[in-house]
Scaffold this active site. Structure first.
Site, PDB file in Angstrom:
ATOM      1  N   ASP A  23      -8.813  15.578 -35.381  1.00  0.00           N
ATOM      2  CA  ASP A  23      -8.084  15.483 -36.796  1.00  0.00           C
ATOM      3  C   ASP A  23      -6.851  14.888 -36.390  1.00  0.00           C
ATOM      4  O   ASP A  23      -6.571  14.854 -35.108  1.00  0.00           O
ATOM      5  CB  ASP A  23      -7.840  16.998 -37.280  1.00  0.00           C
ATOM      6  CG  ASP A  23      -7.054  17.133 -38.569  1.00  0.00           C
ATOM      7  OD1 ASP A  23      -7.173  16.451 -39.353  1.00  0.00           O
ATOM      8  OD2 ASP A  23      -6.001  17.986 -38.514  1.00  0.00           O
ATOM      9  N   SER A  24      -5.945  14.625 -37.476  1.00  0.00           N
ATOM     10  CA  SER A  24      -4.407  14.214 -37.537  1.00  0.00           C
ATOM     11  C   SER A  24      -3.653  15.092 -36.776  1.00  0.00           C
ATOM     12  O   SER A  24      -2.703  14.910 -36.541  1.00  0.00           O
ATOM     13  CB  SER A  24      -4.220  13.800 -38.834  1.00  0.00           C
ATOM     14  OG  SER A  24      -4.520  14.641 -39.863  1.00  0.00           O
ATOM     15  N   CYS A  36     -10.912  15.245 -40.054  1.00  0.00           N
ATOM     16  CA  CYS A  36     -10.011  14.750 -40.898  1.00  0.00           C
ATOM     17  C   CYS A  36     -10.497  13.972 -41.971  1.00  0.00           C
ATOM     18  O   CYS A  36     -11.196  13.009 -41.690  1.00  0.00           O
ATOM     19  CB  CYS A  36      -8.853  13.940 -39.959  1.00  0.00           C
ATOM     20  SG  CYS A  36      -7.717  13.262 -41.106  1.00  0.00           S
ATOM     21  N   GLU A  70       1.316  23.918 -44.563  1.00  0.00           N
ATOM     22  CA  GLU A  70       2.199  24.079 -43.564  1.00  0.00           C
ATOM     23  C   GLU A  70       3.178  25.160 -43.356  1.00  0.00           C
ATOM     24  O   GLU A  70       3.497  25.571 -42.450  1.00  0.00           O
ATOM     25  CB  GLU A  70       2.350  22.848 -42.851  1.00  0.00           C
ATOM     26  CG  GLU A  70       1.225  21.959 -42.564  1.00  0.00           C
ATOM     27  CD  GLU A  70       1.265  20.998 -41.411  1.00  0.00           C
ATOM     28  OE1 GLU A  70       2.179  20.601 -40.894  1.00  0.00           O
ATOM     29  OE2 GLU A  70       0.023  20.321 -41.153  1.00  0.00           O
ATOM     30  N   CYS A  75      -9.753  17.901 -47.933  1.00  0.00           N
ATOM     31  CA  CYS A  75      -8.778  17.688 -46.783  1.00  0.00           C
ATOM     32  C   CYS A  75      -8.637  19.165 -45.875  1.00  0.00           C
ATOM     33  O   CYS A  75      -8.974  19.976 -46.366  1.00  0.00           O
ATOM     34  CB  CYS A  75      -7.262  17.897 -47.650  1.00  0.00           C
ATOM     35  SG  CYS A  75      -5.752  17.848 -46.663  1.00  0.00           S
ATOM     36  N   HIS A 105      -6.472  20.996 -45.050  1.00  0.00           N
ATOM     37  CA  HIS A 105      -5.516  22.063 -45.441  1.00  0.00           C
ATOM     38  C   HIS A 105      -6.031  22.822 -46.289  1.00  0.00           C
ATOM     39  O   HIS A 105      -5.478  24.043 -46.568  1.00  0.00           O
ATOM     40  CB  HIS A 105      -4.181  21.415 -45.582  1.00  0.00           C
ATOM     41  CG  HIS A 105      -3.515  20.986 -44.305  1.00  0.00           C
ATOM     42  ND1 HIS A 105      -3.950  20.147 -43.505  1.00  0.00           N
ATOM     43  CD2 HIS A 105      -2.464  21.319 -43.704  1.00  0.00           C
ATOM     44  CE1 HIS A 105      -3.301  19.677 -42.431  1.00  0.00           C
ATOM     45  NE2 HIS A 105      -2.155  20.363 -42.797  1.00  0.00           N
TER      46      HIS A 105
HETATM   47  N1  DGL Z   1      -5.968  16.012 -41.770  1.00  0.00           N
HETATM   48  C1  DGL Z   1      -5.677  15.172 -43.023  1.00  0.00           C
HETATM   49  C2  DGL Z   1      -7.077  15.242 -43.857  1.00  0.00           C
HETATM   50  O1  DGL Z   1      -7.933  16.096 -43.956  1.00  0.00           O
HETATM   51  C3  DGL Z   1      -4.498  16.200 -43.675  1.00  0.00           C
HETATM   52  C4  DGL Z   1      -3.327  15.962 -43.092  1.00  0.00           C
HETATM   53  C5  DGL Z   1      -3.003  14.314 -42.976  1.00  0.00           C
HETATM   54  O2  DGL Z   1      -2.489  13.871 -43.836  1.00  0.00           O
HETATM   55  O3  DGL Z   1      -2.762  14.005 -41.692  1.00  0.00           O
HETATM   56  O4  DGL Z   1      -7.017  14.381 -44.819  1.00  0.00           O
END
Ligand code: DGL
Length: 270
Positions: A15-16, A78, A157, A189, A191
């Site tokens: 993931d990012s 991600c 977050e 997403c 989150h």
């Molecule tokens: N992990 C990203 C997503 O699922 C969210 C956080 C980001 O913007 O890097 O889209």
């Protein structure tokens, strides 16, 4: 392929940032004997507002890192990477690749009765139209209403999971989506599963929320069965977390996503 895939090898999840730990959490629950290597690009998060070229470049680096560690399955946790760089990963990987968009699209179609589906995600994910494409490929007669929700990632977050500001933001974002009388909403997403109860409240009980983390864990379990790749070992699995930075409040934010304590954290310097 140079070497056959080893069932005892770990699953690679990336993931990012820390958000992909929602997918790790679902995998730990669904597949309790699998070893997992997680990679979170915490130094360069967020990806959701970056260009396709930049995301593809970062995705290549992460994929190569995990493939060097001989993962038996790669999971793109991600949504943003899955939306714009899934092909980059598939082109590089001798191991099978699953991505959250595919999993979310299938789960949404299984859930909808009226074929009116809402999709929420980062601006890059929504602009890519990846969810619409994935859903329409399977079921062209589906009405899809998409909405970018840029403020949700920072709100989650910040830990504002049940906060009036988050509720107001959700009401604002979801107003046009709900006006289209959707019966299913894809949480596109990493989150968003953390604010699922709040989103359910805003949407009302008649809308089914599709959590792509849970959908992904089901897909991963099915794929391991198909390929005969379940870990035969019955000892406690090993979890390792690779990150490119240890930002402020990393531990507490990470543990919130993972739902348990976070150990074996390694910092990767590129
Ligand atoms: N992990 C990203 C997503 O699922 C969210 C956080 C980001 O913007 O890097 O889209």
């Amino acid at each position: 392929m140079n070497h056959p895939l080893d069932p005892a090898s770990p699953i690679g999840v990336f993931d990012s940032g820390v958000g992909g730990l929602t997918v790790v959490r679902a995998l730990m629950e669904r597949l309790p004997f699998e070893n997992i290597l997680y990679f979170g690009d915490t130094a360069r998060v967020p990806y959701g507002v970056k260009s396709v070229e930049t995301i593809a470049h970062y995705t290549t680096q992460i994929t190569e890192f995990l493939l060097e560690r001989r993962v038996k399955l790669l999971i793109i946790a991600c949504n943003t990477m899955a939306a714009v760089a899934a092909q980059v990963v598939r082109d590089l990987s001798p191991a099978p690749v699953l991505d959250v968009i595919e999993a979310g699209a299938l789960a949404a179609l299984a859930a909808t009765r009226t074929r009116r589906i809402g999709v929420i995600g980062t601006p890059t994910t929504i602009n890519s139209n990846a969810y619409s494409r994935a859903i329409h490929e399977i079921e062209p007669q589906t009405r899809i209403v998409s909405q970018a929700c840029a403020l949700f990632v920072p709100l989650v977050e910040e830990g504002w999971l049940d906060h009036p500001v988050t509720r107001l933001t959700a009401q604002e974002y979801l107003k046009p989506v709900l006006a289209e009388r959707i019966d299913t909403l894809v949480l596109g997403c990493t989150h968003y599963p953390l604010i699922k109860p709040l989103l359910q409240e805003v949407c009302g009980p008649e809308v089914t929320l599709v959590d792509s983390a849970e959908a992904m864990a089901e897909r991963a379990a099915a794929l391991l069965t198909d390929l005969n790749l379940h870990n035969p070992g019955r000892e406690a699995p090993e979890y390792h977390f690779f990150v490119t930075d240890v930002p402020l409040r990393f531990q507490s934010i990470g543990e919130r996503f993972l739902g348990r304590s976070l150990s074996n954290v390694h910092v990767v310097k590129w």
